[in-house]
Each structure stands twice: as structure tokens, then as C-alpha cells.
Write an enzyme that holds these catalytic residues in place. Structure first.
Site, PDB file in Angstrom:
ATOM      1  N   GLU A 135      -4.410  -8.953   3.687  1.00  0.00           N
ATOM      2  CA  GLU A 135      -5.072  -8.549   4.942  1.00  0.00           C
ATOM      3  C   GLU A 135      -6.298  -9.384   5.270  1.00  0.00           C
ATOM      4  OE1 GLU A 135      -3.791  -6.426   2.748  1.00  0.00           O
ATOM      5  OE2 GLU A 135      -3.031  -4.612   3.714  1.00  0.00           O
ATOM      6  N   GLU A 179       0.830  -1.211   0.000  1.00  0.00           N
ATOM      7  CA  GLU A 179       0.000   0.000   0.000  1.00  0.00           C
ATOM      8  C   GLU A 179       0.866   1.263   0.000  1.00  0.00           C
ATOM      9  OE1 GLU A 179      -3.939  -0.436   2.104  1.00  0.00           O
ATOM     10  OE2 GLU A 179      -2.733  -1.823   3.271  1.00  0.00           O
TER      11      GLU A 179
HETATM   12  C1  LIG Z   1      -4.474   1.587  10.723  1.00  0.00           C
HETATM   13  C2  LIG Z   1      -3.775   0.324  10.429  1.00  0.00           C
HETATM   14  C3  LIG Z   1      -4.055  -0.148   9.015  1.00  0.00           C
HETATM   15  C4  LIG Z   1      -3.262  -1.387   8.694  1.00  0.00           C
HETATM   16  C5  LIG Z   1      -3.423  -1.778   7.246  1.00  0.00           C
HETATM   17  C6  LIG Z   1      -2.431  -2.770   6.845  1.00  0.00           C
HETATM   18  C7  LIG Z   1      -2.555  -4.012   7.290  1.00  0.00           C
HETATM   19  C8  LIG Z   1      -1.465  -4.966   7.063  1.00  0.00           C
HETATM   20  O1  LIG Z   1      -0.472  -4.717   6.449  1.00  0.00           O
HETATM   21  S1  LIG Z   1      -1.710  -6.455   7.789  1.00  0.00           S
HETATM   22  C9  LIG Z   1      -0.212  -7.323   7.446  1.00  0.00           C
HETATM   23  C10 LIG Z   1      -0.137  -7.763   6.041  1.00  0.00           C
HETATM   24  N1  LIG Z   1       1.012  -8.582   5.860  1.00  0.00           N
HETATM   25  C11 LIG Z   1       0.953  -9.891   5.967  1.00  0.00           C
HETATM   26  O2  LIG Z   1      -0.077 -10.477   6.173  1.00  0.00           O
HETATM   27  C12 LIG Z   1       2.260 -10.623   5.837  1.00  0.00           C
HETATM   28  C13 LIG Z   1       2.394 -11.619   6.947  1.00  0.00           C
HETATM   29  N2  LIG Z   1       3.669 -12.294   6.890  1.00  0.00           N
HETATM   30  C14 LIG Z   1       3.933 -13.277   6.030  1.00  0.00           C
HETATM   31  O3  LIG Z   1       3.156 -13.657   5.197  1.00  0.00           O
HETATM   32  C15 LIG Z   1       5.283 -13.919   6.149  1.00  0.00           C
HETATM   33  O4  LIG Z   1       5.733 -13.751   7.456  1.00  0.00           O
HETATM   34  C16 LIG Z   1       6.316 -13.306   5.165  1.00  0.00           C
HETATM   35  C17 LIG Z   1       5.956 -13.718   3.734  1.00  0.00           C
HETATM   36  C18 LIG Z   1       6.381 -11.811   5.284  1.00  0.00           C
HETATM   37  C19 LIG Z   1       7.722 -13.864   5.516  1.00  0.00           C
HETATM   38  O5  LIG Z   1       7.657 -15.276   5.522  1.00  0.00           O
HETATM   39  P1  LIG Z   1       8.886 -16.138   6.092  1.00  0.00           P
HETATM   40  O6  LIG Z   1      10.139 -15.646   5.513  1.00  0.00           O
HETATM   41  O7  LIG Z   1       8.504 -17.563   5.901  1.00  0.00           O
HETATM   42  O8  LIG Z   1       8.986 -15.821   7.632  1.00  0.00           O
HETATM   43  P2  LIG Z   1       7.936 -16.023   8.796  1.00  0.00           P
HETATM   44  O9  LIG Z   1       6.564 -16.101   8.308  1.00  0.00           O
HETATM   45  O10 LIG Z   1       8.417 -17.111   9.687  1.00  0.00           O
HETATM   46  O11 LIG Z   1       8.085 -14.629   9.559  1.00  0.00           O
HETATM   47  C20 LIG Z   1       9.309 -14.272  10.186  1.00  0.00           C
HETATM   48  C21 LIG Z   1       8.995 -13.484  11.422  1.00  0.00           C
HETATM   49  O12 LIG Z   1       8.403 -12.246  11.014  1.00  0.00           O
HETATM   50  C22 LIG Z   1       7.172 -12.056  11.711  1.00  0.00           C
HETATM   51  N3  LIG Z   1       6.274 -11.306  10.822  1.00  0.00           N
HETATM   52  C23 LIG Z   1       6.047 -11.498   9.535  1.00  0.00           C
HETATM   53  N4  LIG Z   1       5.201 -10.570   9.049  1.00  0.00           N
HETATM   54  C24 LIG Z   1       4.899  -9.773  10.096  1.00  0.00           C
HETATM   55  C25 LIG Z   1       4.072  -8.625  10.238  1.00  0.00           C
HETATM   56  N5  LIG Z   1       3.395  -8.080   9.212  1.00  0.00           N
HETATM   57  N6  LIG Z   1       3.970  -8.082  11.453  1.00  0.00           N
HETATM   58  C26 LIG Z   1       4.662  -8.568  12.516  1.00  0.00           C
HETATM   59  N7  LIG Z   1       5.480  -9.663  12.441  1.00  0.00           N
HETATM   60  C27 LIG Z   1       5.578 -10.234  11.246  1.00  0.00           C
HETATM   61  C28 LIG Z   1       6.674 -13.468  11.974  1.00  0.00           C
HETATM   62  O13 LIG Z   1       5.751 -13.470  13.014  1.00  0.00           O
HETATM   63  C29 LIG Z   1       7.964 -14.179  12.322  1.00  0.00           C
HETATM   64  O14 LIG Z   1       8.274 -13.817  13.645  1.00  0.00           O
HETATM   65  P3  LIG Z   1       8.993 -14.857  14.612  1.00  0.00           P
HETATM   66  O15 LIG Z   1       8.114 -16.073  14.660  1.00  0.00           O
HETATM   67  O16 LIG Z   1       9.068 -14.147  15.906  1.00  0.00           O
HETATM   68  O17 LIG Z   1      10.315 -15.154  14.001  1.00  0.00           O
END
Ligand SMILES: CCCCC/C=C/C(=O)SCCNC(=O)CCNC(=O)[C@H](O)C(C)(C)COP(=O)(O)OP(=O)(O)OC[C@H]1O[C@@H](n2cnc3c(N)ncnc32)[C@H](O)[C@@H]1OP(=O)(O)O
Length: 721
Positions: A136, A116
Site C-alpha cells: 500500500e 489483510e
Molecule cells: C477503506 C479502504 C482500505 C483499503 C486498504 C487496502 C488497500 C489496498 O489493498 S491497495 C492495493 C494493494 N495492492 C496492490 O498494490 C497490488 C497492485 N497490483 C499489482 O501489483 C499487480 O497488478 C499484480 C501483481 C497484482 C498483477 O501483476 P500482473 O500480472 O503483471 O498484471 P498487471 O499489473 O498488468 O495488472 C493486470 C490488470 O489488473 C489491474 N489491477 C491490478 N491490481 C489491481 C488493484 N488492486 N485494483 C484495481 N486494478 C488492479 C491492473 O491495473 C491491470 O489492469 P489493465 O491495465 O486494465 O489490464
């Protein structure tokens, strides 16, 4: 070392300010990052030495979106004030409406809020193979940084609604074809090209495009309405119970009818409503629950490294064995498939070929990859090939003696480093390995059927299994795209044990006079894909009969003994496998309830004679859900109490991936905690007083209900792990 979190800005001699997001591992948009972005954009807009701006992310990843931890914080506190104001303040005012051109330099991934932000820039340059998407909806919310408005204006309405509703990401290559990405360049040229692009816009050599103001890809109002009508149908089909799928279409439509800015305002309003929904709570819990499974105390933190697993032997070419072989082959692991005679072997190989052809015909695998996978398969009738395998997965029928003999033999024919895994769904691993001296390398690898499609891999560890073996199997699981969940050793392990009362409760209800097809329909309305009777048909009633005594031996005090399965088999109804069970199965058509099975149910009712006063009980749909699923919660409590899982969320993810418990309810324990242990305890107590000890609340449930504690809060004293 503490991770470096923040937003930096470097202004070059060319007058380009490079703003970089740093928040490892995925540069998520945590509150300090959003504050940092606001500050840097304000600064860049005000500084006279800045002519143009490039936005990028550190360490080869643009941005994984808004920080999902903040959603969890909102869910815990109900306090929406921690959600920053972003979509107008930052994205419209400071970024898109900036007078200085702004280019996104994208690499690795731009997801959710990350994409975004990129779409609010005036152009997007990307490295190859970046992952772009708005996922999302998988978290129960909608895009909230203007993505519902800008994506349709960049890629067209039909493609945008498709990407948003299905949470489907695309590559930067596809993004370029669609107009989402303006240029694709090698990673080494990403920043230089982006700087130049930004200066070209500043000097009028390239257009200054603000996505929200574009209308060229939207089409006429009637065309847009036709596309949105299709989207509504799609939403109804794929997510009938998800509020976010339906809400996002209304938000997109607002922007089409009243303009992008109006759409942005509606998006913010709807986002704030959805973020507090039970669906969002469940889905966000599942997101973190899944990731937590990769952290296994004394295994993943023990400084060990997974050993390479290049060649695996699978024993048994039945449905499970051939499914497991398929999953391994698809990830380029060599497989030796062993059977006891040429006929069974041929059948197993044909099943593997059928699995792989099925993926090709559904467009999920290319012909090339299918050929490569099949070239890695070798069928055998003896153990000669086992001399250099790294792992064996035994997948024969649930017969204790047979398994014991196989493991005794394996110890002789396999190399000493070889992992000896069993796909048993029920039998104690200590019993399986009883006749061996290799207990440290014996482990459970419990796949769910169909094994090449279902993502759960229950890794069962006995008190003797070595951490190295667990780690190796976890790595193999991940390599073959499964979600490994490490659990303790007991009859039925975590998932089948937790859910054994599911079928039993259904049998009890049917014997109490409730229509079995109604039970299935109530349970599917609750969100499970199959009701207990259809699930029984799918598994095959022979299996039910075989494992029943194994469960009865250890959990007999809380079992309902129903003659129904035996009667069904006697009447020639094995389930889907022979086309008849509770339902009739005909090729090419949906399963149809079979009214003639009711005479079998009647016979069972006569034998059990549990209907009060000989009359069918009268129950509401809510009571059916409670009578079927509260006993499951009760057994989940025992699983938690005995430390069969490391954390309650492991049982949640296992129930979602292994039993298809609805993810939007967060898994079995999360759902129970949402209802409240006190209510479940009181209902089970009432049921046990009326219908007997099958429903008797467990000690753990009683304790939690009395103390007002959630079921998910574990005391780790009785851990088996
Ligand atoms: C007013 C507010 C409006 C908000 C509007 C926007 C909303 C959003 O953006 S919601 C978030 C949208 N994004 C996602 O859904 C992405 C989610 N993440 C993934 O799909 C995957 O993690 C990846 C593709 C980004 C990376 O995959 P991979 O390399 O396999 O690694 P992991 O999935 O194991 O993730 C590693 C580590 O990172 C943490 N994490 C990933 N994304 C987020 C995030 N968006 N926020 C916080 N933390 C995130 C994940 O939890 C893992 O953490 P640990 O387990 O502690 O290592």
C-alpha cells in the site's frame, strides 16, 4: 464476453461454506466485492448448516487487494464516501470475531487488502510460490484492513515493519517459515486441505487463533520501541518526503501500546487522511500510467502476436551497448556483441562481466544464474554471426554517417525478418535508415544508462515502422523487465526532448549569477536524485557538446547558448568519467563540489554577460524550481501537441522511469496539472519578458491556460503515432 464479478458461496455436505471472490484479472476488492463478502459472511455465520468457512479467490489468484480505481475516483471527486467501512465491520466483526472458524485458501497472490483479509482468517493454507505482501505504501496510503496490526502479530514486528516500509512481498514458502502461512500444499489439494483445517478448528483439533489478539511475537514494550526506532530511521533514509512511511509507524506503535483494536481504529483514521494526499494522487496516477503503456493503438489491438526473439546482436561494446547486452543476457537471450577491434571488444565483454558480477555481489543474482547469463554471450569482430539473428540493436556513438553505413550493411547481412533497432538518443530514425530499403523494420530502442538497471525503454516508431516490429520490441522489452513506452520520431524523442531545457535553464541561471551548487541542492530537495549540474557530470560533458548542435538545428529558436560546457571541457573537466566536472569524483567517496570550477563559471558569465546591470540576480528556491522545471513543462506541451506520445500519462511514466522525476509527484505533466497551466503560463510569460525567448510559453500551454483545460487532455489530431 463480460467479466464475471461477484462473490459466491457454496456450502458442502461437510458443513464447510466456500466463499469465492471473482473479479478478473486479479480479484481486486471493488465495492460490489466488499458488499458481496459482507453478505456471504453474514449468511454463513447465520446458517445452521455451516460449521466452518473457507475464503478463496477465483482463477488461481487469491486477491490483488483493494480496487485502486476507487482511489482514483476519490482523487477526482474528493468524495471519501465511496470508501467502504471495512476494517471493523467486515474484517473484525464478520470475519475474525466470527464464532465459526475461517481458513484462507491462498494461491497466486495475496496483496494489500487481499493479504489483510487472509490475516483476519483463523488459519492460512497456501499453494507454493504465492506472492504475499502489503504494497500500500507504494500508492501513498497505508494498509487499511487491519494489516498494520495483524502482520506484526503473525511474523514479528521487525519483519513486518520491513515488509511494510519497503513494500516487499515474500513467497508463501518464506511465509510458512515466518508463521504467516500455516500449511503449504500443492494447488490441487488447496481447497480440500483448507476445508479439513477449518473443520479441525471447529472440532478443537487445531487452535482457534485470532491474529489481532496475539501477543507472542511482539516482545516487550522496550524491545518493540527499539525496533520502531530503527524503522523510523529506515523511513527517514528511504522515504524522507513520503508521509505514509512515517504515519504507518505511528499506527503500528498505537497498536503495540494500546492494543490491536485501538491500532485498527487509528489505522482507519490515518488511511482516510492519506488517501487524499498529493503523494497518493501522484503514486496512484503512476500505477495506472505504467499499465496504460502496454496498450498501443493499432499495435496491441491489431490481432498480432509477438514473434520469438532468441538471438540478438548488439553493435558497440561501450557503456550503452554492454548495458543492453547485460539486460538481454539476464533474461536468457543469446547475445552477439560486435566491436571494431579486439581491444574494444575485450573492454565491452569485461564491462558486461562487471555488470553481472556487481549484481551477484549485491545479492541480486545467484552465481549459477550469472554463469548461465555469461555463457550466452559471444563477442565478434565481423558480421558472420548476424546471418540468423532476430534483432540487432545498434549502440555506437551519435554520428549520423556512421549509423547510416551500419544500417546499410545490416540490411545485407541480416535475415529479412530481423528487426533493425538503433539505441540513438537523438537522431531522426528516417535519417538513420535513409540509405536502406528496410524502413518498415527500423525502430528506435532507446535505453537509459545504465541500461541493465534503468527500467525505461523508449520505443521510437517512424511513420514506416511496422506494427509487428513495435509489438516484437515491446515483448522483448517486457521480457528483459523494462517498461516499454512507444513514442514518435523527432529529435530527442519524448524524454530527452522534454528535458533538454532542464540543463539549459540551469546554465542560464548559473550565467545569471546563481550558485550552481545551490541550484543542484534545490532540485534534489524538490525530489530529483541529481541536480542538472551533477547529471551533466554523470552523462559526460563530451556528449552534451556532441548533441548540442543536433538540437540547435531544430529547436534553435528556444535554446540558451551557453559556453559553459565548452569551457569545462577546455579546462579538462569531462565529468565523472575523468573524475572532474563541477564536482570531484574520488573512488569510495561521495561527489564533492569543486570550488575551483567557479572560475570557469565566471569566465562563462563574462562571455554571456546576461546578469542585469552586471550583478547576480536574487532568486528564492521556489523561483529556482520554476525557472528550471517550467521550461521542461513547456517542452512537454510541445511533445503533447505534436502527438509524440500516445497519451500524456506515457510522458509521465517516461519522466519518472527515464529521468527519475519523483514518482510521488506523478510525472512531469501530472505535476504541472496539479500546479495549474494558468500559473505556469503566467510565470513563463514573466520570465520571457525578463530573460528572453528561452522561456516563451508554447502555443499549447497558452491555449490550455486560457481555456482552463488540463495539459493532460489531448486532442489527437496531430499524432505521430
Ligand atoms: C477503506 C479502504 C482500505 C483499503 C486498504 C487496502 C488497500 C489496498 O489493498 S491497495 C492495493 C494493494 N495492492 C496492490 O498494490 C497490488 C497492485 N497490483 C499489482 O501489483 C499487480 O497488478 C499484480 C501483481 C497484482 C498483477 O501483476 P500482473 O500480472 O503483471 O498484471 P498487471 O499489473 O498488468 O495488472 C493486470 C490488470 O489488473 C489491474 N489491477 C491490478 N491490481 C489491481 C488493484 N488492486 N485494483 C484495481 N486494478 C488492479 C491492473 O491495473 C491491470 O489492469 P489493465 O491495465 O486494465 O489490464
Amino acid at each position: 464476453m463480460a467479466k464475471k464479478i461477484g462473490v459466491t458461496m457454496d456450502v458442502g455436505n461437510d458443513g464447510v461454506a466456500v466463499i469465492t471472490i471473482s473479479n478478473p484479472p486479479v480479484n481486486s476488492l471493488a465495492s460490489p466485492i466488499i458488499a458481496g463478502l459482507k453478505e456471504k459472511f453474514r449468511d454463513a455465520n447465520q446458517r445452521n448448516d455451516v460449521r466452518a468457512i473457507v475464503l478463496t479467490g477465483n482463477n488461481g489468484r487469491f486477491c490483488g487487494g483493494f480496487d485502486i480505481n476507487v482511489f482514483q475516483q476519490v482523487h477526482k471527486t474528493g468524495d471519501l464516501s465511496v470508501m467502504p467501512e471495512v476494517s471493523v465491520d467486515l474484517v473484525c466483526n464478520l470475519m475474525e470475531d466470527s464464532r465459526k472458524p475461517l481458513v484462507a485458501a491462498v494461491e497466486g497472490l495475496a496483496l494489500g487488502g487481499g493479504l489483510e483479509l487472509a490475516m483476519a482468517c483463523h488459519a492460512r493454507v497456501s499453494a507454493p510460490k504465492a506472492q504475499l505482501g502489503l504494497p500500500e505504501l507504494t500508492l501513498g496510503v497505508i494498509p487499511g484492513f487491519g494489516g498494520t496490526q495483524r502482520l506484526p502479530r503473525l511474523v514479528g514486528l521487525a519483519k513486518a515493519t520491513d515488509m511494510i516500509l519497503l513494500s516487499k512481498s515474500i513467497s508463501s514458502e518464506e511465509g510458512q517459515k515466518l508463521g504467516l502461512i500455516d500449511a503449504l500444499v500443492p494447488p490441487g489439494e488447496l481447497l480440500s486441505t483448507s476445508r479439513k483445517w477449518a473443520l479441525d478448528i471447529a472440532d478443537g483439533r487445531k487452535p482457534f487463533l485470532r491474529s489481532l489478539h496475539r501477543t507472542d511475537k511482539i516482545g516487550s514494550l522496550s524491545e518493540a520501541r527499539a525496533i520502531l526506532k530503527n524503522s523510523r530511521q529506515l523511513a527517514k533514509k528511504i522515504a524522507p518526503k513520503m508521509p505514509q512511511h512515517h504515519a504507518v509507524i505511528e499506527v503500528i506503535e498505537e497498536g503495540i501500546v494500546h492494543g490491536g483494536y485501538s491500532g485498527v481504529l487509528k489505522e482507519a483514521e490515518v488511511f482516510r487522511q492519506l488517501v487524499l494526499s498529493d503523494t497518493a494522487k501522484g503514486l496512484v496516477h503512476v500505477f495506472f500510467a505504467q499499465r496504460a503503456t502496454s496498450k498501443v493503438p493499432n499495435v496491441t489491438d491489431a490481432g498480432l502476436k509477438p514473434r520469438p526473439i532468441k538471438k540478438v546482436a548488439v553493435i558497440g561494446g561501450g557503456l550503452m551497448g554492454s548495458g543492453i547486452a547485460t539486460a538481454l543476457l539476464l533474461s536468457n537471450i543469446r547475445v552477439v556483441l560486435k566491436e571494431i577491434n579486439p581491444e574494444y571488444l575485450m573492454k565491452g565483454i569485461k564491462t558486461v562481466e562487471g555488470n553481472i558480477k556487481g549484481l551477484v555481489s549485491r545479492g541480486k543474482l545467484t552465481q549459477d544464474k550469472a554463469g548461465k547469463a555469461l555463457s550466452l554471450l559471444k563477442g565478434v569482430l565481423d558480421y558472420t554471426e548476424f546471418k540468423d539473428v532476430d534483432m540487432v540493436i545498434e549502440a555506437v556513438i551519435e554520428n549520423i554517417q556512421l549509423k547510416q553505413n551500419i544500417f546499410k550493411e545490416l540490411e545485407k547481412v541480416c535475415p529479412p525478418h530481423c528487426i533493425l533497432a538503433s539505441n540513438t538518443s537523438t537522431i531522426d530514425l528516417n535519417v538513420i535508415g535513409e540509405k536502406t530499403n528496410s524502413k518498415d523494420r527500423i525502430v528506435g530502442a532507446h535505453f537509459f544508462s545504465p541500461a541493465h538497471l534503468m527500467t525505461l525503454l523508449e520505443i521510437v516508431r517512424s511513420e514506416n515502422t511496422s506494427p509487428q516490429v513495435i509489438l516484437d520490441l515491446m515483448a522483448v522489452g517486457k521480457a528483459i523487465k523494462k517498461v516499454p513506452v512507444v513514442v514518435g520520431n523527432c529529435i530527442g524523442f519524448a524524454v530527452n526532448r522534454t528535458f533538454f531545457p532542464y540543463t539549459q535553464a540551469a546554465h542560464m541561471l548559473a550565467n545569471l549569477g546563481v550558485d550552481l551548487f545551490r541550484i543542484d541542492s534545490v532540485i534534489t530537495s524538490f525530489g530529483l536524485p541529481l541536480g542538472p549540474f551533477q547529471l551533466g557530470d554523470l552523462a559526460g560533458h563530451g556528449i552534451g557538446l556532441a548533441v548540442g548542435p543536433i538540437y540547435a538545428k531544430v529547436y534553435g529558436d528556444r535554446m540558451f547558448r551557453s559556453p559553459l560546457t565548452e569551457l569545462l571541457l577546455k579546462s579538462g573537466r569531462n565529468g565523472k568519467i575523468n573524475g572532474r566536472g563541477y564536482y570531484i569524483y574520488e573512488k569510495g567517496s561521495k561527489p564533492k563540489p569543486d570550488p575551483s570550477v567557479l572560475s570557469v563559471v565566471e569566465e562563462s558569465r563574462k562571455l554571456t554577460n546576461i546578469m542585469p546591470g552586471g550583478k547576480p540576480i536574487s532568486v528564492t528556491d521556489k523561483e529556482i524550481v520554476e525557472m528550471i522545471l517550467f521550461p521542461v513543462v513547456n517542452e512537454a506541451c510541445r511533445v503533447l501537441d505534436e502527438g509524440v506520445v500516445i497519451r500524456a500519462s506515457d510522458l509521465d511514466i517516461a519522466s519518472v522511469l527515464g529521468m527519475s522525476f519523483p514518482s510521488y509527484r506523478g510525472g512531469i505533466v501530472f505535476w504541472a496539472d496539479m500546479i495549474g497551466p494558468k500559473y505556469i503560463y503566467e510565470r513563463l510569460k514573466e520570465m520571457s519578458e525578463t530573460y528572453g525567448s528561452f522561456f516563451k510559453p508554447s502555443r499549447y500551454l497558452e491555449e490550455r491556460a486560457t481555456k482552463g483545460m488540463p495539459l493532460s487532455e489531448l486532442k489527437s489530431s496531430r499524432s505521430r503515432l
